[in-house]
Design a protein around this motif. Structure first.
Motif, short mmCIF file in Angstrom:
data_model
loop_
_atom_site.label_atom_id
_atom_site.label_comp_id
_atom_site.label_asym_id
_atom_site.label_seq_id
_atom_site.Cartn_x
_atom_site.Cartn_y
_atom_site.Cartn_z
N GLY A 147 0.82 -1.22 0.00
CA GLY A 147 0.00 0.00 0.00
C GLY A 147 0.84 1.26 0.00
N LEU A 148 1.84 1.30 0.84
CA LEU A 148 2.70 2.48 0.93
C LEU A 148 3.50 2.70 -0.35
CD1 LEU A 148 4.06 2.17 4.59
CD2 LEU A 148 2.39 3.83 3.74
N SER A 149 3.78 1.63 -1.09
CA SER A 149 4.58 1.77 -2.30
C SER A 149 3.87 2.56 -3.39
CB SER A 149 4.96 0.38 -2.83
OG SER A 149 3.81 -0.30 -3.34
N THR A 150 2.53 2.64 -3.34
CA THR A 150 1.77 3.41 -4.34
C THR A 150 1.21 4.70 -3.77
OG1 THR A 150 -0.27 2.21 -3.78
CG2 THR A 150 1.13 1.29 -5.54
N TRP A 151 1.61 5.04 -2.58
CA TRP A 151 1.09 6.23 -1.89
C TRP A 151 1.89 7.45 -2.29
CZ3 TRP A 151 2.64 8.12 3.48
CH2 TRP A 151 1.76 9.11 3.95
N ASP A 152 1.20 8.58 -2.46
CA ASP A 152 1.85 9.82 -2.88
C ASP A 152 2.18 10.76 -1.72
OD1 ASP A 152 -0.68 10.60 -2.17
OD2 ASP A 152 -1.25 11.37 -4.15
N GLY A 153 2.01 10.30 -0.48
CA GLY A 153 2.34 11.14 0.68
C GLY A 153 1.26 12.12 1.07
N ARG A 154 0.06 11.97 0.51
CA ARG A 154 -1.04 12.88 0.84
C ARG A 154 -1.79 12.36 2.07
NH1 ARG A 154 -5.06 13.30 -2.47
NH2 ARG A 154 -5.50 15.50 -2.00
#
Length: 798
Positions: free
Chosen positions: A574-581
């Motif tokens: 999940g974190l690997s596709t997260w944009d930090g928003r």
């Protein structure tokens, strides 16, 4: 606080027994909004139109009458808040709350904040004094004419408000300065860490501002040991330091960068969330003035806002305006302490604190040439310091030079840049980053404040308590107003501040060693530069931004972790596709923040031992250097309690597992059902009922929220609060956007509602709009604010 519950039970019992009539009785504590009221103290009638959001628009023939009416409406809507605020500043909470607040009262009495407020008021110019007296007269006019019950807090606690005085207004401006000036706790933090680790380790965990070279801490170990200071107790005395990344945002662009060809200015000061909100919106109109914006209940001015020509917004500069001095007592005369010129007498005064249902407490307060002896405020701290040493506190707000109320009274009447500069000359405490814009297309920036000048021989530079008898540790003056950071119509056509370092390396004066990290500043600069032409809508978008540059920076490191189990694998995917928003509906912000919380504990809890809890924060510079083994800092990852030597890869794996297990226990085993908004609700707490079971749910205000400690749309949480470690407790206390092409198209919102009375529909009506990034129009047009107005009240001279 059993007597609090007894009072609450009594009120509830009355309500249940009397039924609907009881409800009507309690509703009698709500203010009169229509008709007329005859009062003494005004020269002509004053009309108060409350718009559909409960915001008063005050029209008077003179500024003094308008300020009188501001005092009147503040008392109508926020009387309990005003009562508690002045009691905090005066060190008189124990009179109504009992022994639980005795420590706070003793500390503030020792500081002498109310005594300082009296001195400040006496030194103000005549015009400012008259306005402050008119405001106090307005508050007292309400108290004299009111009938029916007081707001619920007064009934539950059995308290009656005393008459208001101008000094009550001054003291709250000083307490606002206290909230924004907490360097002394940083000094104690370093001092305490030095008791368990080397100066080099202290500089690792509390590094300098990024890009600045490391300056070694002075070696005062012998002084600290000789003084035998109980540092842990002294740290416990300190109010909680501002959270990591704390601060505010403001930015301004010239007409060259807007759709309309006129400037735009935005501001969102970040402060602790409270119910009711810290701010109260109001509009003051006289033949010579029309000003609207945020006021502080208890203070007779528009603090942040606009008039018909200019607008202004603040962020905290974060100056170092507090120093701690270890004073040596004369062994032959305990009434004296050592100075560079020999022994000097302490100034000594007696203070008596009344305590609800108990006998009063009387104690002596000593002061040195540097300031009050704060180690006298705490019995344990005082007993831990031998008779030969005490700890004195220097703070610019306590000095005779503090005339900040004069600036507040004059800013709202300024018509141009020169008027504004002249007004803020009196603004001394604490230094603020003030942005300015006007309808003629000018923009500017000034950072006024009383900032001490320290000698180059002062090796501490505000980072540690220093020996008070060494002359080179003394302040030698203050930065001249003309030399404080400022600019006017910059060639770039824009400027912003977010509590980051605001001066170049060659700036000739020291302001602080504790600038906020520049994540928010960098993001604001990035977004301002992306648009060729800005609008009110792009500014709203910028204030809504929840992209965390800190998260993006750390994801590069965290995603190198190898999963130890399926749950960890799913989280990493999940974190690997997260944009930090940091959005409300997503579970990844929650996973990231929980991981960073657990990682922080895993890396430095064992080194700090019993000291860990108060210093448990996300420390990005430190953590990044440890995880990347900069300067050989990977040793922090080793767990002292085990024989093997752990590395940071193992700590990353274990802390992720720990975080996910904690989240599963809190929010259920299905990761897909976790959301940041649920965990990160904005919590506006009530004083004092947030701490009382059975009342907190009535008085506290909670709404889902977005953002984190490092986003533009900020939402800071307390890692140490194990009950709600992700709750947002420190955020944008208000948001404002000023449109100089049409100032009536300006926008604002604050975090709760205009009323401080839980029976009012305006107690929390702004909370959801604030959470959803919606705004109200900041209009001074009577046609606008009269539409759907909830009442028109006229004050008539008696």
């Amino acid at each position: 606080m059993k007597w609090v519950l007894r009072g609450a039970v009594l009120i509830i019992a009355v309500f249940l027994v009397v039924g609907g009539s009881g409800y009507l009785y309690l509703r009698g504590s709500l203010p009169q909004l229509d008709g007329s009221i005859s009062v003494k103290g005004i020269s002509g009638p004053v009309e108060i139109t409350r718009d559909k959001s409960g915001i008063p628009h005050i029209e008077a023939d003179s500024l003094e009458d308008a300020v009188f009416a501001l005092g009147f409406v503040h008392a109508q809507d926020r009387l309990w808040q005003m009562e508690t605020n002045r009691r905090i500043g005066a060190g008189r909470l124990s009179e109504i709350m009992g022994e639980a607040t005795l420590g706070t009262d003793k500390f503030l009495r020792t500081l002498g904040v109310y005594r300082s407020a009296k001195n400040t008021f006496n030194a103000l110019d005549t015009e400012t004094k008259q306005q402050m007296q008119a405001y106090a007269d307005g508050v007292n006019a309400f108290l004299k004419q009111r009938s029916g019950p007081l707001p619920p807090e007064f009934l539950i606690l059995g308290v009656s408000p005393e008459p208001w005085t101008p000094v009550d207004s001054v003291v709250w401006t000083k307490m606002m300065s206290w909230d924004l000036s907490k360097n002394w706790s940083r000094e104690l933090e370093r001092m305490q860490l030095l008791s368990i680790m080397s100066p080099e380790q202290v500089m690792e965990i509390l590094p300098p501002y990024q890009g600045e070279k490391t300056v070694p801490l002075p070696d005062y170990k012998d002084v600290f040991e000789t003084a035998s200071l109980d540092i842990k107790t002294l740290v416990a005395m300190a109010p909680e330091p501002l959270p990591e990344g704390a601060g505010s945002n403001n930015w301004v662009v010239s007409g060259a960068k807007t759709e309309t060809g006129k400037p735009l200015l935005a501001n969102d000061p970040h402060l602790g969330l409270a119910a009711p909100a810290l701010w109260y919106f109001a509009h003051i109109k006289t033949p010579d003035l029309s000003a609207i914006g945020a006021t502080l209940p208890g203070v007779p001015s528009i603090i942040l806002g606009r008039n018909e020509t200019i607008a202004w917004g603040f962020t905290n500069t974060g100056p170092d305006v507090q120093d701690l001095f270890i004073e040596k007592i004369n062994p032959d005369n305990p009434k004296q302490y050592k100075t560079p010129k020999g022994w000097a007498d302490f100034e000594i005064r007696e203070e008596t604190i009344k305590i609800k249902d108990q006998e009063p407490v009387t104690f002596s307060v000593r002061s040195t040439r540097h300031g009050p002896v704060i180690s006298d405020a705490h019995k344990r701290a005082n007993s831990a310091i031998p008779e030969n040493h005490v700890l004195a506190f220097a703070w610019t707000t306590l000095l005779a030079e503090d005339k900040t109320p004069e600036a507040a009274a004059k800013m709202m009447r300024a018509e141009n840049w020169e008027d504004f500069k002249e007004a803020i000359r009196a603004f001394t405490s604490p230094e603020q980053n003030m942005l300015y814009g006007d309808v003629n297309g000018n923009i500017g920036y000034y950072a006024p404040g009383l900032v001490p000048i320290r000698t180059t021989e002062n090796l501490s530079m505000g980072r540690l308590p220093v020996p008070g008898w060494i002359e080179s540790n003394d302040w030698i003056g203050f930065i001249p107003f003309e030399d404080l950071p400022h600019l006017y119509n910059p060639p770039s056509g824009m400027y912003h501040t977010a509590n980051e370092k605001i001066v170049p390396d060659n700036y000739p004066y020291f302001i602080t060693a504790d600038w906020a990290l520049p994540y928010r500043s960098a993001r604001i600069k990035e977004l301002l530069s992306q648009e060729e032409e800005h609008s009110v809508q792009t500014f709203m978008g910028l204030q809504s931004d929840v992209t965390s540059l800190m998260a993006i920076e750390f994801l590069e490191i965290l995603l190198t972790t190898n999963a130890l189990d399926n749950l960890s694998r799913d989280a990493l995917i999940g974190l690997s596709t997260w944009d930090g928003r940091m959005t409300r509906e997503d579970n990844r912000p929650l996973i990231f923040n929980a991981w960073m919380r657990a990682l922080s504990r895993a890396i430095y809890a064992d080194e700090l031992g019993d000291l860990f809890s108060p210093y448990w924060k996300i420390r990005p510079i430190f953590l990044k250097r440890v995880l990347l083994n900069k300067g050989g800092m990977e040793y922090w990852c080793d767990v002292k309690a085990t024989e093997k030597t752990e590395n940071c890869d193992e700590i990353l794996q274990q802390s992720l597992q720990t975080a996910l297990a904690d989240l599963a226990q809190r929010y259920g085993s299905d990761m897909d059902n976790w959301t940041w908004g649920e965990a990160h609700f904005a919590h506006s707490d009530h004083l004092p009922f947030s701490r009382v079971t059975g009342l907190r749910n009535l008085f506290d205000i909670k709404v889902p929220s977005m953002g984190d400690s490092f986003t533009v749309n900020v939402g800071r949480n307390r890692l140490t609060d194990d009950n709600q470690p992700f709750a947002n407790t420190h955020a944008a206390s208000l948001r404002a956007i000023y449109d100089f092409s049409d100032l009536n198209n300006s926008r604002y919102i604050h975090s709760t509602g205009q009323s401080g009375n839980i029976l009012s529909p305006f107690y929390d009506d702004m909370a959801e709009d604030w959470s959803n990034m919606k705004y109200l129009k900041m209009t001074t047009s009577k046609a606008d604010y009269s539409q759907n107005a909830i009442g028109v009240l006229t004050l008539v001279p008696n």
